[in-house]
Design a protein around this motif. Structure first.
Motif, PDB file in Angstrom:
ATOM      1  N   ALA A   1       0.852  -1.180   0.000  1.00 54.72           N
ATOM      2  CA  ALA A   1       0.000   0.000   0.000  1.00 54.72           C
ATOM      3  C   ALA A   1       0.888   1.230   0.000  1.00 54.72           C
ATOM      4  CB  ALA A   1      -0.900  -0.008   1.234  1.00 54.72           C
ATOM      5  N   GLY A   2       0.458   2.268  -0.681  1.00 57.58           N
ATOM      6  CA  GLY A   2       1.285   3.453  -0.779  1.00 57.58           C
ATOM      7  C   GLY A   2       2.363   3.255  -1.821  1.00 57.58           C
ATOM      8  N   GLY A   3       3.403   4.033  -1.727  1.00 54.49           N
ATOM      9  CA  GLY A   3       4.448   3.949  -2.730  1.00 54.49           C
ATOM     10  C   GLY A   3       4.010   4.607  -4.024  1.00 54.49           C
ATOM     11  N   VAL A   4       4.849   4.495  -5.024  1.00 55.76           N
ATOM     12  CA  VAL A   4       4.621   5.137  -6.314  1.00 55.76           C
ATOM     13  C   VAL A   4       4.470   4.054  -7.371  1.00 55.76           C
ATOM     14  CG1 VAL A   4       5.626   6.673  -8.054  1.00 55.76           C
ATOM     15  CG2 VAL A   4       5.920   7.177  -5.613  1.00 55.76           C
TER      16      VAL A   4
ATOM     17  N   GLN B   1      13.045   5.406 -16.094  1.00 55.19           N
ATOM     18  CA  GLN B   1      14.312   5.314 -15.365  1.00 55.19           C
ATOM     19  C   GLN B   1      14.673   6.642 -14.705  1.00 55.19           C
ATOM     20  OE1 GLN B   1      17.693   4.293 -17.796  1.00 55.19           O
ATOM     21  NE2 GLN B   1      19.027   3.933 -16.054  1.00 55.19           N
ATOM     22  N   ALA B   2      14.552   7.740 -15.450  1.00 56.83           N
ATOM     23  CA  ALA B   2      14.895   9.048 -14.887  1.00 56.83           C
ATOM     24  C   ALA B   2      13.936   9.432 -13.766  1.00 56.83           C
ATOM     25  CB  ALA B   2      14.878  10.107 -15.987  1.00 56.83           C
ATOM     26  N   PHE B   3      12.659   9.115 -13.937  1.00 55.28           N
ATOM     27  CA  PHE B   3      11.667   9.400 -12.895  1.00 55.28           C
ATOM     28  C   PHE B   3      11.986   8.613 -11.628  1.00 55.28           C
ATOM     29  CE2 PHE B   3       7.753   7.981 -10.776  1.00 55.28           C
ATOM     30  CZ  PHE B   3       7.218   9.199 -10.386  1.00 55.28           C
ATOM     31  N   THR B   4      12.268   7.331 -11.782  1.00 53.41           N
ATOM     32  CA  THR B   4      12.546   6.467 -10.633  1.00 53.41           C
ATOM     33  C   THR B   4      13.764   6.958  -9.863  1.00 53.41           C
ATOM     34  OG1 THR B   4      11.559   4.560 -11.760  1.00 53.41           O
ATOM     35  CG2 THR B   4      13.064   4.096  -9.943  1.00 53.41           C
ATOM     36  N   GLN B   5      14.783   7.407 -10.585  1.00 53.54           N
ATOM     37  CA  GLN B   5      15.983   7.923  -9.929  1.00 53.54           C
ATOM     38  C   GLN B   5      15.716   9.248  -9.224  1.00 53.54           C
ATOM     39  OE1 GLN B   5      18.701   8.081 -13.231  1.00 53.54           O
ATOM     40  NE2 GLN B   5      19.269   5.917 -13.071  1.00 53.54           N
ATOM     41  N   SER B   6      14.735   9.997  -9.718  1.00 51.65           N
ATOM     42  CA  SER B   6      14.477  11.341  -9.195  1.00 51.65           C
ATOM     43  C   SER B   6      13.473  11.374  -8.052  1.00 51.65           C
ATOM     44  CB  SER B   6      13.976  12.237 -10.338  1.00 51.65           C
ATOM     45  OG  SER B   6      13.552  13.488  -9.875  1.00 51.65           O
ATOM     46  N   ILE B   7      12.518  10.449  -8.034  1.00 50.14           N
ATOM     47  CA  ILE B   7      11.377  10.576  -7.131  1.00 50.14           C
ATOM     48  C   ILE B   7      11.748  10.331  -5.672  1.00 50.14           C
ATOM     49  CG2 ILE B   7      10.611   8.178  -7.387  1.00 50.14           C
ATOM     50  CD1 ILE B   7       8.377  11.318  -7.097  1.00 50.14           C
TER      51      ILE B   7
ATOM     52  N   GLN C   1      11.397   7.608  -3.862  1.00 50.03           N
ATOM     53  CA  GLN C   1      10.409   6.775  -3.184  1.00 50.03           C
ATOM     54  C   GLN C   1      10.483   5.360  -3.757  1.00 50.03           C
ATOM     55  OE1 GLN C   1       8.009   7.821  -0.834  1.00 50.03           O
ATOM     56  NE2 GLN C   1       8.881   9.887  -0.793  1.00 50.03           N
ATOM     57  N   SER C   2       9.865   4.418  -3.032  1.00 47.01           N
ATOM     58  CA  SER C   2       9.733   3.065  -3.555  1.00 47.01           C
ATOM     59  C   SER C   2       8.796   3.088  -4.761  1.00 47.01           C
ATOM     60  CB  SER C   2       9.167   2.145  -2.472  1.00 47.01           C
ATOM     61  OG  SER C   2       8.880   0.869  -3.001  1.00 47.01           O
ATOM     62  N   VAL C   3       9.223   2.474  -5.868  1.00 50.40           N
ATOM     63  CA  VAL C   3       8.457   2.531  -7.115  1.00 50.40           C
ATOM     64  C   VAL C   3       8.120   1.119  -7.591  1.00 50.40           C
ATOM     65  CG1 VAL C   3       8.432   3.301  -9.527  1.00 50.40           C
ATOM     66  CG2 VAL C   3       9.579   4.689  -7.783  1.00 50.40           C
ATOM     67  N   THR C   4       6.857   0.915  -7.931  1.00 53.32           N
ATOM     68  CA  THR C   4       6.407  -0.319  -8.569  1.00 53.32           C
ATOM     69  C   THR C   4       6.203  -0.041 -10.052  1.00 53.32           C
ATOM     70  OG1 THR C   4       5.290  -1.076  -6.564  1.00 53.32           O
ATOM     71  CG2 THR C   4       4.592  -2.074  -8.640  1.00 53.32           C
TER      72      THR C   4
END
Length: 306
Positions: A36-39, A55-61, A63-66
């Motif tokens: 629950a939660g996360g991005v 990839q760029a979003f995941t490195q920038s955010i 937060q835990s990303v699914t």
């Protein structure tokens, strides 16, 4: 009834079992909290542009990303959204449409979506193209003699973008000459009516108008009528447009990440900025058009096609 020793042993076993059960429940709760939660990032397809933004979003955010690519199990997206992500990034038209249809409570960013407002007005789109101001400046620098610039667009698709281009043109000292069309069948005629009335053509991105055939027509008209063509991709410049400002996929991801961090931090009014863009120039087209490209323009270009 057993002796107190048996009761103690049973109690000890029971206590150990309860402790083990408690540990399992705690682990399960922790697992649910992580789910629950996360991005959540949803890709329309597994294509390089989506991967670069992701990839760029995941490195920038931060937060835990699914990550989810459409095309798997039928209800996979619904299950992912049922985990209550705090933020969603939809990549591509199909992903944006399917996410919006499920109406998640979380804010939904989208990227590489041509007409997000036609899907759902609540989507927060990352601009796909360089800022109109930067594009207008590039045209003024490349063709200082240009004064009137033609814009052809479908109002139902691109009115807001055409409005932004017109404002940017005026700010740069250009006079926008707008021509609305109902669709593809009217496009060539509209371009022809601008010949002799404008000094350059500025392409308004619209997949319903711009395809391989119409772009070939635009390049031919550009050369025949000595009308410089301002496009929006490196490939278009290579194929004959005079110049283009192409936005980078990685920077789209960074802009999405920066906006996502603000949204997660409580800034409900956060909106993505235009990505950085690279300038591309075609010197052969310049020669055919009789345009003398300033040295400063060539120096700024990420690539000059000969």
């Amino acid at each position: 009834m057993g002796s107190w020793r048996h009761q103690a042993r049973d109690g000890g076993c029971c206590g150990a079992w309860l402790r083990a059960l408690a540990c399992l429940l705690l682990v399960g709760a922790a697992g649910s909290a992580r789910a629950a939660g996360g991005v959540l990032v949803v890709r329309s397809q597994d294509l390089p542009p989506y991967a670069a933004v992701d990839q760029a979003f995941t490195q920038s955010i931060g937060q835990s990303v699914t990550h989810l690519t459409l095309g798997g199990a039928k209800n996979e997206l619904a299950r992912a959204l049922a985990e209550r992500p705090t933020l969603v990034l939809a990549l591509g038209q199909e992903a944006a449409s399917r996410v919006a249809a499920l109406r998640p409570a979380a804010p939904v960013l989208c990227a590489l979506v041509p007409f997000p407002a036609k899907i759902d007005g609540r989507l927060l789109p990352v601009p796909m193209f360089a800022s109109p101001q930067r594009q207008a400046q590039a045209l003024r620098q490349a063709v200082p003699s240009a004064r009137r610039v033609g814009l052809v667009y479908v109002p139902g698709n691109s009115r807001a973008l055409a409005d932004a281009y017109a404002r940017a043109a005026e700010t740069a000292g250009l006079v926008p000459v707008r021509h609305e069309v109902a669709g593809l069948k009217d496009f060539a005629g509209a371009v022809r009516t601008l010949v002799g009335r404008v000094d350059a053509l500025w392409l308004v991105p619209d997949p319903s108008l711009i395809n391989a055939e119409t772009f070939k027509f635009l390049v031919q008209t550009s050369f025949e009528s000595k009308l410089p063509l301002l496009a929006y991709s490196q490939a278009m410049v290579k194929a004959g447009a005079l110049i283009a400002m192409e936005a980078g996929y990685a920077d789209m991801g960074k802009r999405a990440g920066a906006t996502g961090r603000r949204l997660l931090g409580g800034d409900a009014g956060a909106t993505p900025e235009h990505p950085e863009a690279a300038l591309y120039v075609n010197r052969r087209s310049a020669r055919l058009l009789g345009v003398d490209l300033p040295d400063a323009v060539r120096a700024q270009a990420a690539q000059v096609f000969e």
